[in-house]
Design a protein around this motif. Structure first.
Motif, PDB file in Angstrom:
ATOM      1  N   ALA B  20       0.966  -1.177  -0.182  1.00 23.15           N
ATOM      2  CA  ALA B  20      -0.046   0.074   0.009  1.00 23.15           C
ATOM      3  C   ALA B  20       0.852   1.249  -0.016  1.00 23.15           C
ATOM      4  O   ALA B  20       0.688   2.251  -0.876  1.00 23.15           O
ATOM      5  N   ALA B  21       1.956   1.190   0.755  1.00 27.16           N
ATOM      6  CA  ALA B  21       2.847   2.450   1.061  1.00 27.16           C
ATOM      7  C   ALA B  21       3.594   2.595  -0.376  1.00 27.16           C
ATOM      8  O   ALA B  21       3.766   3.584  -0.996  1.00 27.16           O
ATOM      9  N   VAL B  24       1.475   4.314  -3.029  1.00 27.24           N
ATOM     10  CA  VAL B  24       1.469   5.577  -3.079  1.00 27.24           C
ATOM     11  C   VAL B  24       2.700   6.419  -3.304  1.00 27.24           C
ATOM     12  O   VAL B  24       2.907   7.272  -4.235  1.00 27.24           O
ATOM     13  N   VAL B  25       3.807   5.836  -3.084  1.00 27.36           N
ATOM     14  CA  VAL B  25       5.216   6.170  -3.320  1.00 27.36           C
ATOM     15  C   VAL B  25       5.362   6.212  -4.927  1.00 27.36           C
ATOM     16  O   VAL B  25       5.895   7.039  -5.516  1.00 27.36           O
ATOM     17  N   SER B  53      14.446   3.997  -4.110  1.00 28.62           N
ATOM     18  CA  SER B  53      15.411   5.092  -3.882  1.00 28.62           C
ATOM     19  C   SER B  53      16.359   5.515  -5.004  1.00 28.62           C
ATOM     20  O   SER B  53      16.400   6.577  -5.125  1.00 28.62           O
ATOM     21  N   LEU B 160       2.753  16.342  -2.946  1.00 26.51           N
ATOM     22  CA  LEU B 160       3.625  15.243  -3.588  1.00 26.51           C
ATOM     23  C   LEU B 160       5.199  15.194  -3.369  1.00 26.51           C
ATOM     24  O   LEU B 160       5.572  14.057  -3.207  1.00 26.51           O
ATOM     25  N   ALA B 162       6.625  16.119  -1.028  1.00 22.09           N
ATOM     26  CA  ALA B 162       7.098  15.687   0.384  1.00 22.09           C
ATOM     27  C   ALA B 162       7.029  14.181   0.642  1.00 22.09           C
ATOM     28  O   ALA B 162       7.375  13.682   1.482  1.00 22.09           O
ATOM     29  N   ILE B 163       6.469  13.484  -0.129  1.00 25.69           N
ATOM     30  CA  ILE B 163       6.381  11.930  -0.084  1.00 25.69           C
ATOM     31  C   ILE B 163       7.482  11.127  -0.053  1.00 25.69           C
ATOM     32  O   ILE B 163       7.774  10.390   0.735  1.00 25.69           O
ATOM     33  N   PHE B 164       8.505  11.982  -1.254  1.00 23.51           N
ATOM     34  CA  PHE B 164       9.537  11.239  -1.614  1.00 23.51           C
ATOM     35  C   PHE B 164      10.563  11.272   0.062  1.00 23.51           C
ATOM     36  O   PHE B 164      11.035  10.189   0.415  1.00 23.51           O
ATOM     37  N   PRO B 165      10.811  12.560   0.472  1.00 29.86           N
ATOM     38  CA  PRO B 165      11.763  12.437   1.567  1.00 29.86           C
ATOM     39  C   PRO B 165      11.011  11.816   2.868  1.00 29.86           C
ATOM     40  O   PRO B 165      11.609  11.021   3.571  1.00 29.86           O
ATOM     41  N   ALA B 166       9.519  11.666   2.990  1.00 28.68           N
ATOM     42  CA  ALA B 166       8.868  11.031   4.106  1.00 28.68           C
ATOM     43  C   ALA B 166       9.323   9.478   4.205  1.00 28.68           C
ATOM     44  O   ALA B 166       9.491   8.691   5.023  1.00 28.68           O
ATOM     45  N   PHE B 167       9.111   8.831   2.912  1.00 27.11           N
ATOM     46  CA  PHE B 167       9.348   7.625   2.491  1.00 27.11           C
ATOM     47  C   PHE B 167      10.760   7.311   2.874  1.00 27.11           C
ATOM     48  O   PHE B 167      10.890   6.238   3.531  1.00 27.11           O
ATOM     49  N   PHE B 168      11.880   7.906   2.516  1.00 26.34           N
ATOM     50  CA  PHE B 168      13.320   7.687   2.837  1.00 26.34           C
ATOM     51  C   PHE B 168      13.292   7.908   4.478  1.00 26.34           C
ATOM     52  O   PHE B 168      14.075   7.184   5.041  1.00 26.34           O
TER      53      PHE B 168
END
Lengths: 102, 219
Positions: B20-21, B24-25, B53, B160, B162-168
């Protein structure tokens, strides 16, 4: 556009080779413990650098904007043991909200 | 056999949450990558690279004007951790070199962390089970993101970017338990921020990676 396809081809080959290397080679010698110590620290070092540059860099300028608010919200969600899906959604919603009101 | 089946189920259940995550990523990757590389390339990248990544890192380099060599080097450095993960997983995998190489492709961060039992033990079925939902979610998310990318004028309005740094950050949180990780994170962060204003995109990140050499001090 050529740079894009060269990048994709390069990443496909390198990623597959990196993932295959351990399983294929492991019948032989183990890595020296010192090398292993460096390899496992590459991920936290790179993730940190990417998180910060993606949050605070605009080109070569350092700025604090809505992305920082999103990252802060993600950190709080992580501290509260939220699942990964919630963490990324919280970051997006928070950054969008800050942009909407500023 | 029944315990192996149980381990697959355990991996699959956890993999649905990871998936699911990842979906979204994947959407955010498609939206972010579409303006940089068009509609086909991001999907091809997700199908054949399947390493979030590295894909985000390489795309960020290209988006900021960096060349293919810098983009590949950034992605390769980001994927270097899979070498260590593959070595740890290797004894649990099966078959000859080709099959082991293929099973090794299932190593992604969340699955590996779930399957690692500490002190060298590793659960092959949990690794494969957890990766199975993540791969289609990642590709499907990318397709949706590319389609949305054509209609969203400014992805930043939806947060959107902000999603990439949050995932990392979520991946980094799991890494902080390692010995020496906290000083490495502090030093890498300082180097990346200090060098961003003076060096071309991509290089500050690569130089920050050199802080991993602090790992030589252990052992």
């Amino acid at each position: 556009m050529t740079a894009v396809w060269v990048t994709i081809a390069g990443l496909v080959a390198i990623t597959a080779a990196i993932k295959a290397a351990g399983p294929v080679l492991v019948g032989g010698r183990e890595l020296p413990p010192r090398a292993y110590g460096v390899i496992v620290l590459l991920a936290p070092a790179l993730l940190t650098a990417l998180i910060l540059t993606d949050t605070f860099a605009t080109g070569q300028d350092l700025t604090v904007d809505a992305r920082a608010a999103g990252l802060g919200a993600a950190a709080i969600a992580l501290a509260l043991k939220a699942p990964m899906l919630v963490v990324v959604l919280v970051a997006a919603v928070c950054a969008a909200a800050v942009r909407a009101i500023t | 056999m029944s315990t192996r089946l149980a381990e697959y189920r355990h991996g699959l259940r956890a993999g649905l949450g990871f998936g699911a995550a990842a979906g979204v990523v994947g959407i955010s990757f498609g939206v972010v990558a579409q303006p940089v590389m068009g509609s086909i390339a991001p999907i091809v990248m997700s199908v054949f690279v399947f390493a979030g990544s590295a894909q985000f890192g390489a795309t960020a380099v290209l988006a900021s004007g960096g060349g293919a060599v810098t983009a590949i080097a950034t992605g390769a450095m980001l994927n270097a951790r899979f070498l260590a993960m593959g070595l740890a997983a290797a004894p649990a995998l099966r078959g000859g070199p080709l099959r082991r190489a293929l099973e090794g492709q299932a190593v992604v961060d969340a699955s590996w962390a779930l399957a690692a039992r500490g002190e060298g033990g590793f659960d092959r079925e949990a690794l494969l089970g957890a990766t199975i939902p993540q791969y289609p979610a990642w590709v499907l998310g990318t397709v949706i993101g590319v389609l949305l990318g054509g209609t969203i004028a400014n992805p930043a309005d939806f947060g959107l970017d902000a999603i990439f740094p949050a995932f990392f950050l979520a991946l980094l949180a799991a890494e902080l338990k390692r010995p020496m990780a906290v000083p490495v994170v502090a030093l890498a962060g300082a180097i990346a921020l200090a060098l961003t204003p003076v060096l071309p995109a991509g290089l500050p990140v690569l130089l920050a990676a050199a802080t991993a050499l602090l790992g030589l001090r252990r052992a």
